[in-house]
Design a protein around this motif. Structure first.
Motif, mmCIF file in Angstrom:
data_model
loop_
_atom_site.group_PDB
_atom_site.id
_atom_site.type_symbol
_atom_site.label_atom_id
_atom_site.label_comp_id
_atom_site.label_asym_id
_atom_site.label_seq_id
_atom_site.Cartn_x
_atom_site.Cartn_y
_atom_site.Cartn_z
ATOM 1 N N SER A 140 43.390 49.635 57.535
ATOM 2 C CA SER A 140 43.857 50.722 58.395
ATOM 3 C C SER A 140 42.764 51.064 59.395
ATOM 4 O O SER A 140 41.584 50.878 59.106
ATOM 5 C CB SER A 140 44.165 51.968 57.548
ATOM 6 N N TYR A 142 41.356 54.073 62.247
ATOM 7 C CA TYR A 142 41.438 55.464 62.702
ATOM 8 C C TYR A 142 40.494 55.662 63.879
ATOM 9 O O TYR A 142 39.341 55.225 63.834
ATOM 10 C CB TYR A 142 41.052 56.423 61.563
ATOM 11 N N LEU A 144 38.060 57.735 66.419
ATOM 12 C CA LEU A 144 37.165 58.898 66.438
ATOM 13 C C LEU A 144 37.331 59.581 67.791
ATOM 14 O O LEU A 144 37.481 60.792 67.880
ATOM 15 C CB LEU A 144 35.721 58.447 66.227
ATOM 16 N N ARG A 165 43.077 60.149 68.028
ATOM 17 C CA ARG A 165 42.549 60.547 66.709
ATOM 18 C C ARG A 165 43.632 61.135 65.810
ATOM 19 O O ARG A 165 43.596 61.002 64.593
ATOM 20 C CB ARG A 165 41.418 61.540 66.915
ATOM 21 N N GLN A 166 44.623 61.802 66.408
ATOM 22 C CA GLN A 166 45.650 62.437 65.570
ATOM 23 C C GLN A 166 46.802 61.497 65.242
ATOM 24 O O GLN A 166 47.798 61.922 64.666
ATOM 25 C CB GLN A 166 46.192 63.702 66.241
ATOM 26 N N ASP A 167 46.654 60.218 65.577
ATOM 27 C CA ASP A 167 47.749 59.251 65.419
ATOM 28 C C ASP A 167 47.473 58.341 64.210
ATOM 29 O O ASP A 167 46.568 57.513 64.245
ATOM 30 C CB ASP A 167 47.842 58.422 66.707
ATOM 31 N N PRO A 168 48.261 58.472 63.150
ATOM 32 C CA PRO A 168 48.031 57.645 61.955
ATOM 33 C C PRO A 168 48.813 56.331 61.973
ATOM 34 O O PRO A 168 49.033 55.729 60.921
ATOM 35 C CB PRO A 168 48.513 58.563 60.823
ATOM 36 N N LEU A 169 49.205 55.862 63.159
ATOM 37 C CA LEU A 169 50.051 54.659 63.237
ATOM 38 C C LEU A 169 49.415 53.442 62.565
ATOM 39 O O LEU A 169 50.110 52.631 61.956
ATOM 40 C CB LEU A 169 50.349 54.307 64.702
ATOM 41 N N VAL A 171 47.915 52.755 59.920
ATOM 42 C CA VAL A 171 47.696 52.777 58.465
ATOM 43 C C VAL A 171 48.431 51.608 57.817
ATOM 44 O O VAL A 171 49.480 51.175 58.296
ATOM 45 C CB VAL A 171 48.175 54.134 57.875
ATOM 46 N N VAL A 191 39.352 51.099 57.268
ATOM 47 C CA VAL A 191 39.485 51.398 55.836
ATOM 48 C C VAL A 191 40.247 50.252 55.192
ATOM 49 O O VAL A 191 41.391 49.971 55.566
ATOM 50 C CB VAL A 191 40.242 52.720 55.604
#
Lengths: 196, 196
Positions: A140, A142, A144, A165-169, A171, A191
Motif C-alpha cells: 500500500s 500513502y 505525505l 494525503r487524505q486518499d486511501p486509494l 491500499v 506499507v
C-alpha cells in the motif's frame, strides 16, 4: 551498515541482526538469546534491573524531549548505522508509534523500517522503486504531500495518479508477477502487509 | 447524531452506542450482545454466514476501490451521522489502519475518532480545543502540514511552536490541572493514550 532496534512490544525478531535494546526491549532480546550491543532508555518498564549490569547502557532521564526509541535511533545513526529496522513500536500506545512514523520522514535519507509480525513500513524517496513478490501479500502507498504515482506490474496499476494525503486509494495492492515498480514524485510511505 | 463502527479487530466497545458492523466486526458485536443497525463488507472474514440472515446488510465485492471500513463510514455519513467512533482498526494490518487515518483528514468536517483499548485518535481543525483530565494519562499532537501550536495547562506548555510533520516533540504530554488548552493554526492529530 545495518542494525536493529528492539523496543518494548517486539515479538518475532530477525536473529541475524545486531540490536540496540530499548527499555523492556532489552529483556525481550535477552529472552530470545540476543545480547544487545547497546541498551538505552529510562528503564522504567524493565522487570529486572540486574539484566543491565553486564550491558553497555545509557540511562535517559524520565522527563526528556525525545522518546527512548528516538534516542536509540539517534545513537544508531551517530554510530554509523544507516540502515535500521525498528521492532516493537506497533500496537499498544499509538502516540509512540506515530512518533516513530515522524522519524521516517525526519531521517528520510537513511533506510529505516518499522517492522512487526504483519507489516513493514518504510519511506520511499522520489524515484523508481521495486516491490518483490514475497511473504507480504499486499503493498500500500500513502502520500505525505500530494504526489504523482505510477504503479506497474501490480493488480491495480496506476498511471500518473495524483495521490493526496487524505486518499486511501492505494491500499491493498498486490504484485501481479515477480516485481512491481512504483514511481513517485514526492516522498511516500510504502506499507507491506500480510494477513494474520 | 452519533454511531459506532465495529471492524474486525475490536475488543472493548462502548455499549451505549448504535453500531454498524464491518465484516468479522458483525460477529464481535453479536458476541457482546449488540445487534448492529447495519452490516457491511465483503464478509470474507466472517466465521458463520448465518449471523447475517437477520440483519440489514450490504454485501460489497471483494475487488473494490474502498476498504470495507471506508464504505461503512460513507454509509454512516450519508445517513446523517456526523459523529462516528471507529473501533477495531488498530493493530493487525497497518495498511488498513493508515487508510482510516487518511479518512480523518478526508472527512475533517465530521467528528470521527479511532478508538482502541489504549488510544483515541482524532483530527483537530484549526482553532482552540480543550483536553480534559480523564482515564487517558497522555496526550500527543502531530502535524499534518506545518502548524503553529500553543499548549496551556499541560506539563509541557508551548507558545507559538512551529510543529513540522517530521517532529515528534509533542508526544506524551499530560494535562497538569483539570483542562489543557491547545490552539493550532492548521489541522493536527490529537492522540490520547494510556499505558496497558
Amino acid at each position: 551498515m545495518k542494525i536493529g532496534i528492539c523496543s518494548a512490544l517486539a515479538c518475532k525478531l530477525d536473529d541475524s541482526l545486531k540490536y540496540i535494546g530499548v527499555d523492556h526491549g532489552v529483556e525481550i532480546l535477552l529472552k530470545q538469546g540476543i545480547k544487545p550491543v547497546f541498551a538505552i532508555g529510562d528503564f522504567d518498564s524493565i522487570e529486572n534491573e540486574n539484566v543491565l549490569s553486564e550491558l553497555d547502557i545509557e540511562r535517559l532521564p524520565t522527563r526528556k524531549d525525545v522518546t527512548d526509541t528516538h534516542a536509540a535511533l539517534e545513537y544508531a545513526l551517530e554510530n554509523g548505522y544507516d540502515e535500521v529496522d525498528i521492532y516493537g513500536v506497533t500496537g499498544g500506545r499509538l502516540d509512540h508509534f506515530l512518533s516513530v512514523m515522524c522519524l521516517l520522514e525526519k531521517y528520510a535519507d537513511k533506510k529505516i523500517r518499522i517492522i512487526d509480525q504483519q507489516n513493514v513500513i518504510q519511506l520511499l524517496l522520489p524515484g523508481t522503486h521495486k516491490v518483490y513478490q514475497d511473504e507480504y501479500k499486499y503493498f500500500s502507498l500513502y502520500a505525505l504531500d500530494d504526489a504523482y504515482i505510477d504503479i506497474d506490474g501490480a493488480e491495480y496499476p496506476l498511471n500518473q495518479y495524483f495521490l493526496q494525503r487524505q486518499d486511501p486509494l492505494c491500499v491493498s495492492n498486490q504484485v501481479s508477477c515477480e516485481i512491481a515498480t512504483i514511481t513517485n514524485s514526492k516522498p511516500i510511505l510504502l506499507v507491506k502487509s500480510k494477513d494474520a
